[in-house]
Design an enzyme around this catalytic site. Sequence first.
Site, short mmCIF file in Angstrom:
data_model
loop_
_atom_site.label_atom_id
_atom_site.label_comp_id
_atom_site.label_asym_id
_atom_site.label_seq_id
_atom_site.Cartn_x
_atom_site.Cartn_y
_atom_site.Cartn_z
N SER A 86 57.47 45.47 10.48
CA SER A 86 58.94 45.59 10.71
C SER A 86 59.29 47.06 11.08
O SER A 86 58.76 47.75 11.72
CB SER A 86 59.76 45.10 9.35
OG SER A 86 60.96 44.84 9.74
N ASP A 139 59.60 34.98 15.03
CA ASP A 139 60.07 36.05 14.45
C ASP A 139 61.40 36.41 15.17
O ASP A 139 61.17 36.94 16.30
CB ASP A 139 59.30 37.18 14.32
CG ASP A 139 59.81 38.50 13.52
OD1 ASP A 139 60.63 38.13 12.85
OD2 ASP A 139 59.18 39.61 13.73
N HIS A 150 57.85 36.74 10.62
CA HIS A 150 57.84 38.37 10.68
C HIS A 150 56.34 38.69 10.22
O HIS A 150 55.91 38.34 8.91
CB HIS A 150 59.00 38.55 9.53
CG HIS A 150 59.62 40.03 9.79
ND1 HIS A 150 59.72 40.31 11.02
CD2 HIS A 150 60.04 40.81 8.92
CE1 HIS A 150 60.24 41.84 10.87
NE2 HIS A 150 60.27 42.15 9.72
#
Length: 459
Positions: A138, A398, A423
Site C-alpha cells: 500500500s 484490490d 490488498h
Amino acid sequence: MAWFEQEVDHFGWEPVNGSTTWEHRYFLCEPKDTKKPANGAPRPIFFYCGNEANVELYVNNTGLMWENAGDMGALMVFAEHRYYGESWPFGTEEASSKREHLRFLTHEQALADYAHLISYLKDRLSLKDSPVVAFGGSYGGMLAAWFRQKYPHIVAGAIAASAPLLAFGAWDDEAYWAAVTRDFTPAGGCSASCVGTIRSAWTPLFSRGSTPAGRAELSRVFGLCSPLNTATDVDHLAQMIAMALDTLAMGNFPYPSTYLSDPGAPLPAWPVREVCSRMDAASATDELSLLAALRDGSAVLLNASKTLQCLEIPKDQSYAGIWDYQWCTQALPQESYFGRTGDKDMFYPFRKSKGDVDKHCLHKYGVVPSRSWIEESYGGVDGLLQSSNIVLSNGGMDPWSSGGVNATLSETVVSLWVPEGAHHLDLFFSREEDPPSVREVRKAEVEAIRQWVGQATGG
C-alpha cells in the site's frame, strides 16, 4: 524492538523546540534457522518501509520476509513511519499533532529516516557491504518503490505490493469505487444480483433521511447509538457504510483475517461474499428489507465481533486520522475523497470539489494540497522507466489496483498480477487457502530478490 536517535528535519539545520532529534522505533529480527550466505558473501538486509500504522502490524504479517530471510541469510528491519505507532517526533501524539509540528510529516522525511537508519545499522553491525531490499504494501509499497528511485545507492531493489503509484494528477479517482464494486460481482464470486441490490438500497436511505420521521426510522433500523438529527448525519451514515464495503473489498482474503479489523474480531474468509449472501436475502420491492440487508451486510465489518449493541458513526469523516494531513499536503491518496457516480459503481453520486477539499484542509491544517508534487518528484511511469529492480504487484480483488502499475515497464521494472488477490495478499504468510496465482507471484518475487542480492554481492 529498538529505538534510534533520528533527525527531526533532514532538510534543515535549525533546532525545533530546542532539539534536532527524536526517538524512532524499529524492530530488528532474525529467524532462528537463518543460514550464512555462501562463500562468505555479505548478508542481505530485508527492510520493511513502515507506513500509516503501528509497525507491529507489519512485523506480524509480512510473511514474505519471514519465510525467505532465513534461507537467504538476511537480517530483517521493520521501521516505523514517523507520526505513527509510537514514533512521535515531539514525544507524544498530542504534541506531534500540533499544526506547527505537522510540517515534518512528509514522505520525504520518512524516506530520509529510513536511509539514515540503514546507514546507522550497517555501521553498528559491521554490515557495510550488505545489499538492502525494500519491502512495502500500500503506502509502504509506494515508499519502497520511491526508496529505490530516490536512494538507489542504498536500496538494491524493491518489492512494492498494492502500491497506487499512479493515483495522482489526471488519474480518474472514480475508477477506485468501480474497482470496489467489481468485488461484489460474479467476478468476485458473488451473485449477479448483489451489486444491483446494494445500489437499490441507497434510494430509501436518502429518501427517509430527508424527514425527521424517516431519520428516526433509519436510526432504529441501523441500530445507531445516537439519533440522526440532520441530513448531514444521514450523509455520514451513508459514508460509514460505503467505507465499510470498501474496507471489506480491500480485505477480501481467502481465509479469516484480522489485518483490517480489530484483533479479536476476524473477518470471515472471502468477506465480500458474506456481504452479498446477506444482501441476497433482501426483497427488491421492500424498502425496509433493503435497508435491513444493507445494515446486515455492512455489519460484516462494522460489527465483526458480533458484540456491539449499537453503532457509533465516526466523527472523523475523512476516515484517515493523521493521514488526512498527508492528503492535504502532498495529495497522498485517500479514498474517502474520491468521486462516486452511482452507475459506474454500486454507490450513490458523491464528489468533493477541489474548492471543498482546499477549504477543509485550510480550516483543519492551514494548508492546501500540492496536487502535482508527487508526479513532478517521481515522474509516474516515465520515472519508473528510468529506474530498475522494482517488482510491482497488484491484485484483481484490490481496489487500489486501479491506481497501480499493472503492466511490465522493462526487464527490471516488472508488474505481477494476482487475479484473486486483495490488498497486498502476496506479502502475507503462506496459507493452505492461498490461490495458485499468489503462490506463483511470491516465487517470482523471491527470484527477483535473489537476483538483486546476487548482483549487489557479485554472486
